[in-house]
Design a protein around this motif. Sequence first.
Motif, PDB file in Angstrom:
ATOM      1  N   GLY A 195      -4.783   5.147  -2.374  1.00  0.00           N
ATOM      2  CA  GLY A 195      -4.295   5.671  -1.110  1.00  0.00           C
ATOM      3  C   GLY A 195      -4.002   4.575  -0.099  1.00  0.00           C
ATOM      4  O   GLY A 195      -3.000   4.638   0.624  1.00  0.00           O
ATOM      5  N   LEU A 196      -4.855   3.577  -0.039  1.00  0.00           N
ATOM      6  CA  LEU A 196      -4.625   2.469   0.891  1.00  0.00           C
ATOM      7  C   LEU A 196      -3.364   1.685   0.518  1.00  0.00           C
ATOM      8  O   LEU A 196      -2.606   1.254   1.397  1.00  0.00           O
ATOM      9  N   ILE A 197      -3.137   1.527  -0.765  1.00  0.00           N
ATOM     10  CA  ILE A 197      -1.893   0.884  -1.205  1.00  0.00           C
ATOM     11  C   ILE A 197      -0.691   1.737  -0.797  1.00  0.00           C
ATOM     12  O   ILE A 197       0.326   1.228  -0.306  1.00  0.00           O
ATOM     13  N   GLY A 198      -0.819   3.058  -0.997  1.00  0.00           N
ATOM     14  CA  GLY A 198       0.251   3.961  -0.610  1.00  0.00           C
ATOM     15  C   GLY A 198       0.558   3.894   0.873  1.00  0.00           C
ATOM     16  O   GLY A 198       1.723   3.926   1.278  1.00  0.00           O
ATOM     17  N   ILE A 199      -0.479   3.791   1.698  1.00  0.00           N
ATOM     18  CA  ILE A 199      -0.287   3.686   3.149  1.00  0.00           C
ATOM     19  C   ILE A 199       0.477   2.409   3.497  1.00  0.00           C
ATOM     20  O   ILE A 199       1.370   2.416   4.357  1.00  0.00           O
ATOM     21  N   TRP A 200       0.151   1.314   2.832  1.00  0.00           N
ATOM     22  CA  TRP A 200       0.852   0.047   3.091  1.00  0.00           C
ATOM     23  C   TRP A 200       2.337   0.190   2.799  1.00  0.00           C
ATOM     24  O   TRP A 200       3.187  -0.215   3.608  1.00  0.00           O
ATOM     25  N   PHE A 201       2.673   0.792   1.656  1.00  0.00           N
ATOM     26  CA  PHE A 201       4.077   0.978   1.314  1.00  0.00           C
ATOM     27  C   PHE A 201       4.735   2.035   2.195  1.00  0.00           C
ATOM     28  O   PHE A 201       5.943   1.927   2.488  1.00  0.00           O
ATOM     29  N   ALA A 202       3.973   3.037   2.633  1.00  0.00           N
ATOM     30  CA  ALA A 202       4.532   4.045   3.531  1.00  0.00           C
ATOM     31  C   ALA A 202       4.972   3.419   4.848  1.00  0.00           C
ATOM     32  O   ALA A 202       6.011   3.785   5.415  1.00  0.00           O
ATOM     33  N   ARG A 203       4.190   2.488   5.350  1.00  0.00           N
ATOM     34  CA  ARG A 203       4.564   1.787   6.582  1.00  0.00           C
ATOM     35  C   ARG A 203       5.805   0.928   6.375  1.00  0.00           C
ATOM     36  O   ARG A 203       6.621   0.769   7.288  1.00  0.00           O
ATOM     37  N   VAL A 259      -2.807  12.089  -3.044  1.00  0.00           N
ATOM     38  CA  VAL A 259      -2.748  10.674  -3.427  1.00  0.00           C
ATOM     39  C   VAL A 259      -1.975  10.515  -4.725  1.00  0.00           C
ATOM     40  O   VAL A 259      -1.067   9.676  -4.844  1.00  0.00           O
ATOM     41  N   PHE A 260      -2.287  11.336  -5.694  1.00  0.00           N
ATOM     42  CA  PHE A 260      -1.728  11.201  -7.036  1.00  0.00           C
ATOM     43  C   PHE A 260      -0.256  11.604  -7.088  1.00  0.00           C
ATOM     44  O   PHE A 260       0.556  10.960  -7.769  1.00  0.00           O
ATOM     45  N   TYR A 261       0.100  12.678  -6.379  1.00  0.00           N
ATOM     46  CA  TYR A 261       1.461  13.202  -6.462  1.00  0.00           C
ATOM     47  C   TYR A 261       2.428  12.549  -5.487  1.00  0.00           C
ATOM     48  O   TYR A 261       3.634  12.508  -5.747  1.00  0.00           O
ATOM     49  N   ARG A 262       1.933  12.049  -4.310  1.00  0.00           N
ATOM     50  CA  ARG A 262       2.866  11.606  -3.280  1.00  0.00           C
ATOM     51  C   ARG A 262       2.493  10.297  -2.583  1.00  0.00           C
ATOM     52  O   ARG A 262       3.313   9.388  -2.494  1.00  0.00           O
ATOM     53  N   LEU A 263       1.299  10.206  -2.061  1.00  0.00           N
ATOM     54  CA  LEU A 263       0.968   9.097  -1.154  1.00  0.00           C
ATOM     55  C   LEU A 263       1.165   7.733  -1.797  1.00  0.00           C
ATOM     56  O   LEU A 263       1.614   6.793  -1.151  1.00  0.00           O
ATOM     57  N   LEU A 264       0.825   7.597  -3.068  1.00  0.00           N
ATOM     58  CA  LEU A 264       1.066   6.321  -3.746  1.00  0.00           C
ATOM     59  C   LEU A 264       2.465   6.242  -4.368  1.00  0.00           C
ATOM     60  O   LEU A 264       3.221   5.315  -4.058  1.00  0.00           O
ATOM     61  N   PRO A 265       2.866   7.186  -5.228  1.00  0.00           N
ATOM     62  CA  PRO A 265       4.118   6.969  -5.965  1.00  0.00           C
ATOM     63  C   PRO A 265       5.386   6.999  -5.123  1.00  0.00           C
ATOM     64  O   PRO A 265       6.297   6.207  -5.359  1.00  0.00           O
ATOM     65  N   VAL A 266       5.462   7.899  -4.135  1.00  0.00           N
ATOM     66  CA  VAL A 266       6.719   8.033  -3.395  1.00  0.00           C
ATOM     67  C   VAL A 266       7.020   6.792  -2.552  1.00  0.00           C
ATOM     68  O   VAL A 266       8.099   6.195  -2.693  1.00  0.00           O
TER      69      VAL A 266
END
Length: 249
Positions: free
Chosen positions: A69-77, A151-158
């Motif tokens: 999730g933290l990795i996903g947040i970094w890429f989301a930003r 986390v699994f479906y969206r926060l990281l992969p998208v």
Amino acid sequence: MANGQTAIPLAKRASSAGRRPGSVTIYLALMAYLALVKIIITFVPATFRSISQAAVFAWPFIGIWTVAGLIGIWFARKTGFPEAWDARVSTVQQLLIPALLGIGLSLPFIATDMLTHYNSLLAAQYNQPRANIDFPASLLIYPGGAIIVEVFYRLLPVPLLLWLISNVMLRGRGQSHIFWILAILTSLIEPLTQDLDVLPFGMTLFAVVFLEDFALNLAQAALFRKYGFLAAIVMRVAFYMIWHVLYVH
């Protein structure tokens, strides 16, 4: 700036972060909730309906969800997603609209089950008394499940794939189009992995349940892009509260 890109200027994001908790703070609070659920079900065992349900709350997996999730947040930003509690997003947009959407999308599921009793058929197929986790454990476990699947479906992969394809490969072009392609593809994950058990009860029922799950996931993807990942989680929590907790089947 990419065509159709909804990226948020860094200066505005920094200003927003100063007024409300940032995505990392909110996400760590959600992970703390998962840890609390794990502690509670360790001392007061809950009745899970499958080994896989129980496994996702194991300590190693909670660690994996936290890092992912933290990795996903970094890429989301990096790809223009709003903060989880963004100052430019109203409370109505952040909480009320997602909750109402979750409740509304639970109604077709309930109608389908009332007409076909497919959840009872699935439970009988696996020698379970009912499909859902028993109350009151369900009040704790299903919100935790909503966090995990986000986390699994969206926060990281998208955001990760959006950054890789649009920001890196296409140098910032086509971000909006690529997001929607990714939103559609990732919205197929849950139906393709969770709904195959409905196939023995007929293609028509399978198609209906598949489309309902797809619509649920696509709506969450849209909320994630427009209002941040917390809005997407709120929507699924509201959905679970009706479909898995209040609706008895």
